[in-house]
Design an enzyme around this catalytic site. Structure first.
Site, PDB file in Angstrom:
ATOM      1  N   TRP A 114       0.770  -1.413   0.029  1.00  0.00           N
ATOM      2  CA  TRP A 114       0.342  -0.126  -0.366  1.00  0.00           C
ATOM      3  C   TRP A 114       0.758   1.276   0.140  1.00  0.00           C
ATOM      4  CZ3 TRP A 114      -2.098   2.825   4.560  1.00  0.00           C
ATOM      5  CH2 TRP A 114      -3.229   3.554   4.516  1.00  0.00           C
TER       6      TRP A 114
ATOM      7  N   ASP B 186      -0.158  -5.627  10.181  1.00  0.00           N
ATOM      8  CA  ASP B 186      -1.701  -4.998   9.689  1.00  0.00           C
ATOM      9  C   ASP B 186      -2.698  -4.867   8.767  1.00  0.00           C
ATOM     10  OD1 ASP B 186      -3.097  -2.426   8.333  1.00  0.00           O
ATOM     11  OD2 ASP B 186      -1.642  -2.007   6.395  1.00  0.00           O
TER      12      ASP B 186
ATOM     13  N   LYS C 132     -12.834  -0.896   6.121  1.00  0.00           N
ATOM     14  CA  LYS C 132     -13.436  -2.062   5.586  1.00  0.00           C
ATOM     15  C   LYS C 132     -14.385  -2.836   5.833  1.00  0.00           C
ATOM     16  CE  LYS C 132      -9.654  -0.016   3.184  1.00  0.00           C
ATOM     17  NZ  LYS C 132      -8.942   0.819   2.381  1.00  0.00           N
TER      18      LYS C 132
HETATM   19  C1  LMR Z   1      -7.055   1.366  -0.772  1.00  0.00           C
HETATM   20  O1  LMR Z   1      -5.459   0.900  -0.803  1.00  0.00           O
HETATM   21  O2  LMR Z   1      -7.563   1.974  -1.700  1.00  0.00           O
HETATM   22  C2  LMR Z   1      -7.049   1.732   1.079  1.00  0.00           C
HETATM   23  O3  LMR Z   1      -6.325   1.341   2.150  1.00  0.00           O
HETATM   24  C3  LMR Z   1      -7.783   3.264   0.885  1.00  0.00           C
HETATM   25  C4  LMR Z   1      -6.547   4.329   1.360  1.00  0.00           C
HETATM   26  O4  LMR Z   1      -7.046   5.054   2.402  1.00  0.00           O
HETATM   27  O5  LMR Z   1      -5.543   4.343   0.288  1.00  0.00           O
END
Ligand code: LMR
Length: 392
Positions: free
Chosen positions: A128, A208, A243
């Site tokens: 991420w 996480d 989520k």
């Molecule tokens: C995502 O990866 O799309 C979500 O976790 C939203 C975000 O805050 O990035």
């Protein structure tokens, strides 16, 4: 002084929300930011949350401050679902505090590790994008290793190597389930090995867990985190309700610490309180209070778990249909059937991703990540066709 600050680009993922909204094409497809969508493309408030919010309005008699730890009733109500077992706090060895969303939880977990002397965090990449931004902002070194092997499974060789090159004083950030962005999770056997490797190397795990219940099931998605916590003496867990309670904009999360004894855990959390105070003082109350109330009543707990079951079933149905399409031009969709959660990475070039947006109204992250929950039985064929057109 302020003229020294140069214009920064908007966050690429969040910018997609606005780009998509501004597109007038009625058959556009939003596979960008990670929000769950129903088969009608909606992101409704959970029924269990609507019920809990009604209870909250009826019974809340004050909005006076709670403190940097937030709503501890919320923090504790989540623990049986996260940690399981007869005593989810393990005699006080595990304690937590509320944070503004999963991002606040990751931020606090990494800041706590840093305060404890951790100078380096290992992390599988891609990850991420905000993980690396948080490390950068805190000034903590990140050591990346490849998360995915060529065959679409987790690359255990890279993880083994990274952990064996590290040791006490280092941390590793692991996605508990529904890996973002690849959808490639560790198998239970791989988690067993990871737990052993963490014991062997002394690397501090930061887990996480942002999508519990959206992969294989509430218990199944917690397997790896629980296995690690059962094996190592200490760990940090960043949890998101954004989520799995659909509370995105209400920013609902928690960070938990586990140490060898309750007094030490209390000391760790007091550092968390101090860090929170200096950052955001206190987390926003509403969403966490709603989760606490939803979890306080057997009927709303059942409603929540049923809602999660149907979301997961829909995600799996989309994944199966995509996997059955097999090849879309140059993209093999078959591995998507084996992956978990809302995300998958498609091997597309920047030009192909731009073409999907410009020519077909298909919006996805610049990395090639798609949110499979943005697809429905009605638009999958259009998506697969568009994919074939740009990659064939
Ligand atoms: C995502 O990866 O799309 C979500 O976790 C939203 C975000 O805050 O990035």
């Amino acid at each position: 002084m302020l003229d020294r600050l140069e214009q920064q680009p908007p966050d690429a993922l969040l910018a997609l929300i606005k780009l998509y909204d501004a597109d007038p094409r009625p058959d556009k497809i939003d596979l960008g930011v990670g929000v769950y969508r129903t088969s009608e493309g909606a992101t409704p408030v959970f029924g269990c949350i609507k019920a809990a919010e009604a209870m909250l309005v009826a019974e809340q008699d004050s909005k006076a401050y709670l403190g940097p730890e937030g709503d501890m009733g919320f923090v504790h109500a989540l623990m049986p679902h996260i940690f399981g077992g007869e005593d989810p706090s393990q005699g006080g060895r595990i304690e937590g505090m509320q944070t503004p969303g999963g991002t606040g939880a990751v931020r606090l977990a990494v800041a706590l590790a840093q305060r404890a002397g951790v100078g380096k965090v290992l992390m599988g990449t891609p990850s991420w994008p905000n993980h690396a931004q948080i490390f950068g902002d805190l000034g903590i070194e990140m050591v990346g290793f490849g998360h995915a092997a060529a065959d679409g499974t987790a690359n255990m060789d890279e993880l083994r190597k990274a952990l064996r090159n590290a040791g006490t004083g280092d941390a590793v950030l692991l996605h508990g389930c529904c890996h973002n962005p690849t959808g490639i999770d560790y198998t239970n056997e791989q988690w067993d090995e990871i737990a052993d490797l963490l014991v062997e190397t002394g690397v501090l795990p930061i887990i996480d867990l942002a999508y519990q219940g959206l992969g294989r099931g509430m218990e199944e998605d917690a397997y790896g985190m629980r296995k690690v916590l059962a094996s190592v003496p200490e760990a940090l867990v960043a949890y998101s309700c954004d989520k799995n309670f659909g509370l995105y904009r209400d920013r609902v999360g928690a960070v938990y610490a586990m140490t060898p004894d309750a007094a030490q855990t209390t000391a760790v959390m007091s550092n968390g309180h101090a860090l929170a105070r200096a950052n955001w003082s206190m987390p926003p109350d509403h969403g966490a209070a709603a989760v606490r109330l939803a979890l306080s009543d057997d009927a709303t707990v059942k409603q929540w778990l049923d809602e999660l079951d149907s979301m997961r079933a829909r995600i799996l149905q989309v994944r199966e249909k995509l996997a059955a399409s097999s090849n879309a031009g140059g993209v093999n969709l078959a591995p998507l059937g084996e992956q978990n959660g809302m995300f998958a990475m498609l091997p597309l070039s920047k030009e192909q991703i731009q073409k999907l947006r410009d020519d077909h109204g298909v919006y996805m992250a610049g990395s090639g990540r798609i949110n499979v929950a943005g697809l429905t039985m009605d638009n999958i064929d259009k998506f697969v066709g568009a994919l074939a057109a740009v990659s064939g």
